[in-house]
Every structure is written in structure tokens, then in C-alpha cells.
Design a protein around this motif. Sequence first.
Motif, short mmCIF file in Angstrom:
data_model
loop_
_atom_site.label_atom_id
_atom_site.label_comp_id
_atom_site.label_asym_id
_atom_site.label_seq_id
_atom_site.Cartn_x
_atom_site.Cartn_y
_atom_site.Cartn_z
N ALA A 489 -13.16 -52.76 -30.40
CA ALA A 489 -14.06 -51.61 -30.42
C ALA A 489 -15.24 -51.76 -29.48
N GLU A 490 -15.57 -52.98 -29.11
CA GLU A 490 -16.65 -53.24 -28.15
C GLU A 490 -16.28 -54.49 -27.36
N TYR A 491 -16.54 -54.44 -26.06
CA TYR A 491 -16.33 -55.65 -25.26
C TYR A 491 -17.13 -55.54 -23.97
N GLY A 492 -17.34 -56.68 -23.36
CA GLY A 492 -17.89 -56.72 -22.02
C GLY A 492 -19.38 -56.93 -21.92
N ASP A 493 -20.09 -56.86 -23.04
CA ASP A 493 -21.55 -57.00 -22.93
C ASP A 493 -22.05 -58.26 -23.64
N TRP A 494 -21.85 -58.31 -24.97
CA TRP A 494 -22.54 -59.33 -25.75
C TRP A 494 -22.02 -60.74 -25.48
N GLU A 513 -29.45 -64.74 -19.85
CA GLU A 513 -29.25 -65.39 -18.57
C GLU A 513 -28.92 -64.30 -17.56
N GLU A 514 -29.88 -64.01 -16.68
CA GLU A 514 -29.77 -62.84 -15.83
C GLU A 514 -28.53 -62.85 -14.94
N GLU A 515 -28.07 -64.02 -14.60
CA GLU A 515 -26.90 -64.06 -13.74
C GLU A 515 -25.61 -63.80 -14.49
N ARG A 516 -25.66 -63.77 -15.81
CA ARG A 516 -24.45 -63.57 -16.60
C ARG A 516 -24.42 -62.24 -17.35
N THR A 517 -25.57 -61.70 -17.61
CA THR A 517 -25.61 -60.54 -18.50
C THR A 517 -24.93 -59.31 -17.90
N SER A 518 -24.35 -58.51 -18.78
CA SER A 518 -23.80 -57.21 -18.37
C SER A 518 -24.85 -56.11 -18.48
N GLY A 519 -26.00 -56.44 -19.03
CA GLY A 519 -27.08 -55.46 -19.14
C GLY A 519 -27.85 -55.39 -17.84
N LEU A 530 -22.65 -56.17 -9.14
CA LEU A 530 -21.33 -56.76 -8.95
C LEU A 530 -20.98 -57.70 -10.10
N GLN A 531 -21.98 -58.42 -10.61
CA GLN A 531 -21.74 -59.32 -11.73
C GLN A 531 -21.37 -58.53 -12.98
N GLN A 532 -22.05 -57.43 -13.21
CA GLN A 532 -21.69 -56.59 -14.35
C GLN A 532 -20.25 -56.12 -14.24
N ALA A 533 -19.87 -55.65 -13.06
CA ALA A 533 -18.50 -55.18 -12.87
C ALA A 533 -17.49 -56.32 -13.07
N LEU A 534 -17.86 -57.51 -12.62
CA LEU A 534 -16.97 -58.65 -12.79
C LEU A 534 -16.81 -59.01 -14.26
N ASN A 535 -17.90 -58.94 -15.03
CA ASN A 535 -17.83 -59.20 -16.47
C ASN A 535 -16.86 -58.25 -17.14
N TYR A 536 -17.00 -56.96 -16.83
CA TYR A 536 -16.11 -55.98 -17.45
C TYR A 536 -14.67 -56.20 -17.01
N GLN A 537 -14.48 -56.55 -15.75
CA GLN A 537 -13.13 -56.82 -15.27
C GLN A 537 -12.51 -57.99 -16.02
N GLU A 538 -13.25 -59.07 -16.15
CA GLU A 538 -12.73 -60.27 -16.81
C GLU A 538 -12.37 -59.98 -18.27
N ALA A 539 -13.26 -59.27 -18.98
CA ALA A 539 -13.00 -58.97 -20.39
C ALA A 539 -11.84 -57.99 -20.53
N PHE A 540 -11.80 -56.97 -19.68
CA PHE A 540 -10.70 -56.00 -19.69
C PHE A 540 -9.38 -56.73 -19.50
N ASN A 541 -9.33 -57.58 -18.50
CA ASN A 541 -8.10 -58.32 -18.19
C ASN A 541 -7.70 -59.22 -19.36
N SER A 542 -8.67 -59.89 -19.97
CA SER A 542 -8.39 -60.77 -21.10
C SER A 542 -7.85 -60.00 -22.29
N ASN A 543 -8.41 -58.82 -22.55
CA ASN A 543 -7.97 -58.02 -23.70
C ASN A 543 -6.50 -57.64 -23.62
N LEU A 544 -5.98 -57.55 -22.39
CA LEU A 544 -4.60 -57.11 -22.21
C LEU A 544 -3.58 -58.23 -22.40
N LYS A 545 -4.05 -59.43 -22.63
CA LYS A 545 -3.15 -60.58 -22.67
C LYS A 545 -2.57 -60.86 -24.05
#
Length: 789
Positions: A489-494, A513-519, A530-545
Motif C-alpha cells: 500500500a505504500e513504498y519508496g519513501d520511508w 540522510e539527504e543523499e538517500r531520502t525520497s523526500g 535523480l536520487q528520488q527517482a532511483l529510490n522509486y525505481q529500486e523499490a518498484f523493481n523489488s516489489n515485482l520479484k
Amino acid sequence: MKNVLRLVFLIFLGCSSVSCEWGSGGNILKRASGPRTIENYNSSWLFQRQEGKGSKWEKVNLPHSVKIEPLIVNNQWQGTSVYRKSFNVGAPDGKKWFFHFEGVMQEARVFINGNEALIHKGGYLPFTVDATPFLVPRSENRIKVEVINKDDSTIPPGKVLKDLDFNLYGGIYRNVYLIKTNEIYITDPVQADVVNGGGILIHFDDPNEDKASGIISTHVRNESDKDRQLSLDISFTDRNGKTTNFKSTEYDIKAGEELTITRKVEIEEPLLWSTQQPNLYNVKVEVKDGRKVIDRKELRTGIRSLQLTGKDFFLNGEKIFLNGTNRHQEYPYIGYALSNEAHYRDAYKIKEAGFNFVRLSHYPHASAFLEACDELGLMVMNAIPGWQYFEEGDFVENAIQNIKDMARRDRHHPSVVFWENSLNESEMPEEFMVRANEVLKAELPYSSIYTAGWIDHSSYDLFIPARQHGKPPGYWNLYDTPHRPILIAEYGDWEYYAQNAGFNQKAFNDLKEEERTSGQLRGAGEARLLQQALNYQEAFNSNLKGGQTIGHANWLMFDYNRGYARDLEASGISDIFRLPKFSYYFYKSQKAPGKDKFSEPMVFIANYWTPQSTTSVRIFSNTEEVALYLNDELIERKTAEINEISDSLPYPPFTFELENFHKGELRAVGYINDQEAARHRVQTPEMPIKIELEADLSGTNINEKGVDVIFVYARIVDKNGTLVPTSTAPIEFSLVDNPKNAKIIGGYIINAEAGIATILLRTERFTESIKIRANSHSLGESVLTIKNP
């Protein structure tokens, strides 16, 4: 042309609301429909915040927020306010008078001519006041509404504002209607308070393209002093004008009693509702006494089948993955006081971003938003109010009532596929969860009604944890149960924001940690976006596995304010002004290319191409190959990059490594079947020299009959028309000729963020064009004429 056709369709329907069955549409001020009239009652209220002896009355139109707040809300106004309005009542004519309120935050005490008519607790669901017993014929009457918006642990979400993850903006912030009927009338489903009944109820069992069979129930109340014999005429009309008619036999109803009339219905070759083809039916029910029509109600619904198995979700027999987002119904400055059109524009943007699903966070949103989802083809998870709070007693009873009212309001929305009758991230005891599910199943006792809860309890049909509720690196990929699927129901931020810190929200200052946060605010700079987009990409990809995941919803679509925080929650893939960040284009790229405007082939260069930009150029696209050019020289043509954080994505990003920065133009061309399908270009910005203005209408015209709110963007550009993303120049806005039907909300001098300054423009009865001016001492002046197409 689309907007004209949409308005014609709404007028044809008579009302656009499935939820309350008689219309929430601000497009129509008054609709007379034979024995029943519906009048938009939003205009000319007197309003006062009770702040002491200096409190003044002001004239306001609804929707209305009790106070215009700053962009970042650190001290939201709480207290008691009063709305009142006078109206004339003629000679007695046997009519019933009802005032219908779509939403008041959060306790409303309604008085008619000084008599207490109703007290309603809860800010997100509608209520109806029967004013008839309190009216004084042949005189001026008055309605007064005391609106109490203070911390109250008995009213869900219950948590005090200073510790809440969102804000509770006070006021009569949704539409109000005056409805007049005869003494024999079809009830309102919420007011009627009938389990699996009230108003008009329609259900189809497992429809398919050949046939839809089901029932339609109509709840009629006889408040006359005579027994009657009634019959019903029922019609279903599809988008092509094809009508299927049904008639009932005659039924006896005694004076002072009520009756539910249920009839079987069957539609041949129905037009099914889906995300690609969101077909809707106009349903009309007429109550007749002999040949005379004594009441008429219309609603809009869709016909579709749902099936949830232990591992899959099916819509109309087709397996579908729910790729979604979360949404709060907040706008800057005005809080919750959105127009119907503003809700539509939000839904339109969610659809544009490539999503097919939206979770309502963390409360029932306006009927207008659900109507937009019906119309646009967005699946919805509906939700009762709740967030990290539970207490026994009145709080529980009010939460249970929310379940009933939500089901009764929203049961005809084809977009609603799941019911989150769960208090989000709250430690609910088993007794509450069992009772909550029993209540919803009693209201909607059908096989295609699916409940959802954030706790993995057997009473729920669907388990909806947040990604961070699991443990890295697998999170929920190894979840395994034979009976219950999972939707993240939620992913990619916390999980990036606080390193799985759990629910200790107060500790975020030490964990950020500013270099890691999706906020990341839109003005945070290229690297952090770009880091925010990468976080969402990584989590999106992981969720599909993993295993039993039928879908997911990122956190979230739009930035918003939080009661407990001193800054904006900036995990949105668009900012609070609905301007997209880089992450927006990552999501847009994950939808298969099609021919309609919501699924076109696309390519996007996530780079500003300045001397400070990375030369590792990331491109989001749903094409097969992308070619990148620098100043018309081909750098490379390649397929997407496949690695451990992209190997499960529908459309992995493309990465191009350039040796050095060279000023000029980057141009990306996307290919499908070796044919050019899409292109995008960015150019090195030069000195800012001018302002370009744009009004955001996003799929629907400005309301010409009532209140509307739109964003106006001032883009700071160079001589080539390229946005200058480093500019934070102050822009002064003004309205030319001081029109009476428009007002700038939130301030007249706005500092640009990442090259764009935004204002909120509030309009009323927009029948003439409005000119808005933006100027800066260094950039000159720009004027935009805003008008409907």
C-alpha cells in the motif's frame, strides 16, 4: 471538444454523482426534475471564525476553508466557526426540504430557525438534514452551521493534530445542496440508515460481455397521511444512448411507513467498465402513483466483474496488476476546499502519470474525485479515516459508522475495487477487525466486495502493508499464504527516509540522510531528484520479484502538509502545486505504449544539461531503443539498461555515459519496431530573460457556475524558451482590471522554485475571460488571458 461532450453528458445525466445518487456536480447550479428539485446551495453564506469580540462576518461561497493557510502549515487554525444563510419559504405545498452536506470538518451542529436539527461527527462523509419540521411558512428562514474543528479523540482519525501525518482543515469544504421532494420519496442511502439498503442499490453478479444479471433495490418512504399503491419505472442508458427499460409491479405502502422494492434486471451485451474503456451507465428510477411520477432519481454506475484469488486480481476476467499511487486531497493555502473540477484534475494527472490505481489516503475523498476515477478508468482503494490511533468507546463506534456511511455513499462507483475498513498503521484489536469486516460485509454482502487491512488478519480479503513494514532486502517478496494476496500500500519513501525506523516519527531529525531520502522538493536540484527517482525505481523493481503481490501504490503522488512536521512531506512525484519531478516521468515510462493520450510512447531526459549536471544521462522511456544526440551528433543508440534494480521493470531506464559536458542540446529519440515513436530535448539554459505564463486545466474547463481553483505557472526562460531551473527570482502577480470573479490565493509575490513561480487562482462563475499579469524588474512583464476553450 472533449470538455464540451463531457459537460453535455453530465447535463444529460441530470447529476454526475454515483455516490450520493443525486449529484455533486458544481457545473449545475439548479436542476428541476419534475417532482424533485436539486439546488446547489454553495453561494452567499455568511461566515465567522469565533476568535473573540473582534470577529467579523464575511460573505463566502462554498467550498470554503475556515482560514487561508501559508504554504507550509506549522500552526493550522483550530476552533469553532459559524456559517449561516437566510432563505424564503412560501405557502405550505406538501414538499419535503433537505439540506445535504457532502463534507464538513469535523463536527457540524446544524440549526434551522434556532432549532437544533442535527449534530454530525466526522469530517469526510456526507450527512443530510431534514429541515421540514423546522420551517416557518410565508417568511424568511435561517440555517446556521456551527463547525467545530478541534482535537477530538472520539472522531477518527482521533489523533491530535500536532502528532498527525496530515492536516484536518476546517470548514464546509465540500458542496451543499437543497433538495425538495414530495412526501413520498426515494431516500438518501446514508440518511436512511438501512443495512444493505436505502436510496437506490444496484448489484450485478459476475457480468460478462454477453449478459449482466443482477438486482436494483429502491427504498421509498411515505410521509403522507394516506396509504398508496406505487410502481417503478427503471432505465439503464449506456454511452451510445441504448436504453434498457424495466417496470415493477404495483406495491402497497402505508402512511408513515417505508418500503424496499427490489427487482431483477438483465442487460444484454453490456458495455463493461474497465481501465481502458471506462463505460458508464445512467440509471433512472421513477416512482409512480398510477400514471403520475411522484419522485425521480438518477445515478451513474458501471458494470464490471472482480475476482481476487490467493495470488491474482482479475477485472472482467483479465488478470491485471495494480500499479498505483497514494493521494491526499489537499491543495496549498485552501486545504481541503477543492472544487469538483480540481478533484477531476488530480485524477487526470494520476492517469497521465501512467497509474491505473489510486489508494485514498487515509480517509474517504470527495465524491467528485471518485466520479473522476469512474470516468477516467482509475481503480480505487477506498478508506475510512485512521492513522496510528485507536481507543475504545465512542471512537470505535464512530469508526464503525464511517464504514457504513462510506459503503452507502460509494457502493455504485465502479472504480472502487477494495474497501480499506482498517485504521491505517493503528494497533487494532482483533475484535475491532472482525466487527469492521462483518459490518462491511453486511452492507455489501456480495462475492465481489473485498476488504483490505494493514494487519495480516484472516478477516480481511487483502493484506496491505507498507513496504517498510517488512524487512530488507526481501521485504514482502517471500510472503506466503494460501488464502490472502498482498498489495503493497505504500513504498519508496520511508525505507529510504528513515532506514526502516518504524513508527517513531519524532526521531526523523536524527535519521534523515539527504543523499538517500525520497523526500525531495522540486527545487532540491538535479542530483537529489535523480536520487528520488532511483529510490522509486529500486523499490518498484523489488516489489515485482515476489510471490503474491497483486499490486502496489507508491508514497505518493503530490507533496502535502503534515500536522507533526515543520516542513512539507516531499515524497510526491509531483510537488504540492502539481508540477512533476523526475520521478513522475519514471512512472509515466512504465505504462505500455498505446494510442490514447494516457499511454502514448514517451521519452524523457532526466537532466537539465548544465555545467553542474551529471554526464551519466538517465532517460526514461517505454520504447524499445533510444538514441541520444548531443548537438545533433549521435552519442549512441541502445536498448535499456538491465541490472539488479531494473531487471523486473516493464520498461527499464536507459543510461548514456558522456565523457564531458558540452554546452548545447541533448536530444533523445525513442524507437518502436525501428520506427521513431517519441522524442524529447533539453538545452543548456542561458541567462533568464522573460516569463511565460500557463494555466493548468488538466482535462476539464473552469467551472462557469460556481467556485473553481486552478494553478497558474510563471516559467522563467532564456532567449530560446528554455526553462532556467536555477532561478529563484521573485515574481509579482496581479489581475488586470481587478475582475470581481477571481482572486489570487497565497500571496502576490512568489519566489520561483526551480525556475517556476506558482499561484493559486480562485474563480467564481467564470463566464468571462480573466487576464493575469506576472512581472519582474529583471525579466519584464507577461500577460495571460485565461478562458475556457
